[in-house]
Enzyme design. Structure first.
Site, mmCIF file in Angstrom:
data_model
loop_
_atom_site.group_PDB
_atom_site.id
_atom_site.type_symbol
_atom_site.label_atom_id
_atom_site.label_comp_id
_atom_site.label_asym_id
_atom_site.label_seq_id
_atom_site.Cartn_x
_atom_site.Cartn_y
_atom_site.Cartn_z
ATOM 1 N N ASN A 33 1.145 -0.846 -0.096
ATOM 2 C CA ASN A 33 0.214 -0.253 -0.221
ATOM 3 C C ASN A 33 0.662 1.223 0.005
ATOM 4 O O ASN A 33 1.859 1.179 0.361
ATOM 5 C CB ASN A 33 -0.798 -0.126 1.453
ATOM 6 C CG ASN A 33 -2.195 -0.787 1.434
ATOM 7 O OD1 ASN A 33 -2.431 -1.814 0.131
ATOM 8 N ND2 ASN A 33 -1.978 -1.846 2.091
ATOM 9 N N CYS B 69 -4.570 -6.513 -5.266
ATOM 10 C CA CYS B 69 -5.218 -5.330 -5.646
ATOM 11 C C CYS B 69 -5.411 -6.122 -7.450
ATOM 12 O O CYS B 69 -4.382 -6.291 -8.244
ATOM 13 C CB CYS B 69 -3.891 -3.957 -5.359
ATOM 14 S SG CYS B 69 -4.418 -2.466 -6.399
ATOM 15 N N ASN C 216 -7.442 -3.744 -9.416
ATOM 16 C CA ASN C 216 -5.699 -3.215 -10.567
ATOM 17 C C ASN C 216 -4.379 -3.330 -11.100
ATOM 18 O O ASN C 216 -3.647 -2.960 -11.977
ATOM 19 C CB ASN C 216 -6.571 -1.882 -10.492
ATOM 20 C CG ASN C 216 -8.103 -1.672 -11.175
ATOM 21 O OD1 ASN C 216 -8.491 -2.226 -12.065
ATOM 22 N ND2 ASN C 216 -8.643 0.133 -10.301
ATOM 23 N N ARG D 157 -8.756 1.493 2.417
ATOM 24 C CA ARG D 157 -7.277 1.668 3.275
ATOM 25 C C ARG D 157 -6.032 1.329 2.864
ATOM 26 O O ARG D 157 -5.491 0.962 1.057
ATOM 27 C CB ARG D 157 -7.692 0.650 4.693
ATOM 28 C CG ARG D 157 -7.387 -0.539 3.557
ATOM 29 C CD ARG D 157 -7.619 -1.871 4.374
ATOM 30 N NE ARG D 157 -7.542 -3.094 3.834
ATOM 31 C CZ ARG D 157 -6.829 -4.216 4.351
ATOM 32 N NH1 ARG D 157 -7.575 -4.283 5.729
ATOM 33 N NH2 ARG D 157 -6.666 -5.222 3.801
ATOM 34 N N CYS E 198 -10.970 1.640 -7.635
ATOM 35 C CA CYS E 198 -10.378 1.000 -7.442
ATOM 36 C C CYS E 198 -10.981 -0.949 -7.842
ATOM 37 O O CYS E 198 -12.115 -1.100 -7.974
ATOM 38 C CB CYS E 198 -10.906 0.628 -5.516
ATOM 39 S SG CYS E 198 -10.583 -1.010 -4.109
#
Length: 261
Positions: free
Chosen positions: A65, A74, A76, A190, A199
């Site tokens: 992150n 994730c 994408n 987050r 997202c």
């Protein structure tokens, strides 16, 4: 030390990507990743990914992150790292790779910038009052609203992500508004701790939640508009399980350069 990096984006969700097959970074720490993702003092990105070798798959994806912490899946980012693997010559137009939530299959269209990524099957969707809570590789909260264009997503997303229920582990907060021919989605993520332009696991969760809410059964294809562009979610739903789930959208290289560390 100079380390090559690449910047990719998928519907405005942007990532730093590094070829880690020969392990140029020996001591990956939170502070370094956060510095690189910083938009003023680093390269800038919603996250950072390392591509490494794996004996049983084409490659392995390691996602961090923007706050520097190791992330969950994730979507994408997964589509972007597939495009990166093709750029490196590791794959052609199809791949099987490993991510934190398990194996993934993906394919790239002939046009070269549209990546369709298979996501995990989902069996459980819970309710939090009038919202839905589910995990599509990352945990998501989905709430249907009206007037989404004007909604203060940061304020309301921050409040939900940090309330007593979710503040310990955190959750991604998605707001959705039904339009005539698509869903419009905005997400507070987050790890970024802010709204992002897209997202992938979030729009996947939204499409599933709305299918469940509307009791839609069968093969479902859902166009989704986000701040950074357009995505599409495809899956089969039998009333209990979402299977053959694909997150589809653009994945493009923006630029490349060297990191001095």
């Amino acid at each position: 030390m100079n380390i090559s990096f690449y910047k990719y984006q998928g519907a405005g969700n942007d990532f730093i990507v590094i070829d880690h097959r020969e392990a140029p970074l020996k001591n990956i720490d939170n502070a370094l990743v956060a510095q690189l993702c910083d938009r003023r003092f680093g390269i800038g990105g919603d996250g950072l990914m390392f591509l490494t070798s794996h004996p049983e798959y084409d490659f392995e994806m390691h996602y961090y992150n923007a706050d520097g912490n190791v992330g969950t899946m994730c979507g994408n980012g997964g589509r972007c790292i597939v495009a990166f693997a093709k750029h490196l010559g590791i794959i052609e137009n199809e791949t099987n790779f490993l991510a934190v939530d398990g194996p993934h299959y993906a394919k790239i269209t002939e046009e070269g910038n549209w990546v369709e990524l298979q996501m995990i099957d989902v069996e459980q969707i819970a309710n939090d009052e009038d919202a839905f809570v589910l995990n599509t590789g990352s945990p998501h909260y989905v709430k249907e609203v009206s007037g989404l264009e004007a909604l203060d997503v940061y304020k309301h997303g921050y409040e939900i992500r940090n309330n007593d229920t979710y503040k310990v582990n955190g959750i991604n907060v998605n707001f959705v508004e039904k339009k005539p021919n698509h869903l419009f989605v905005r997400t507070f993520e987050r790890g970024v701790e802010d709204e992002t332009y897209a997202c992938g696991t979030g729009v996947t969760a939204v499409a599933m939640a709305m299918a469940k809410k509307d009791n839609r059964i069968g093969h479902i294809e859902t166009p989704v508009k986000v701040l950074g562009g357009n995505l599409e979610i495809k899956f089969n739903y039998n009333g209990q399980v979402f299977s053959d789930v694909f997150l589809c959208g653009p994945a493009e290289k923006v630029f490349e350069g060297k990191i001095i560390v």
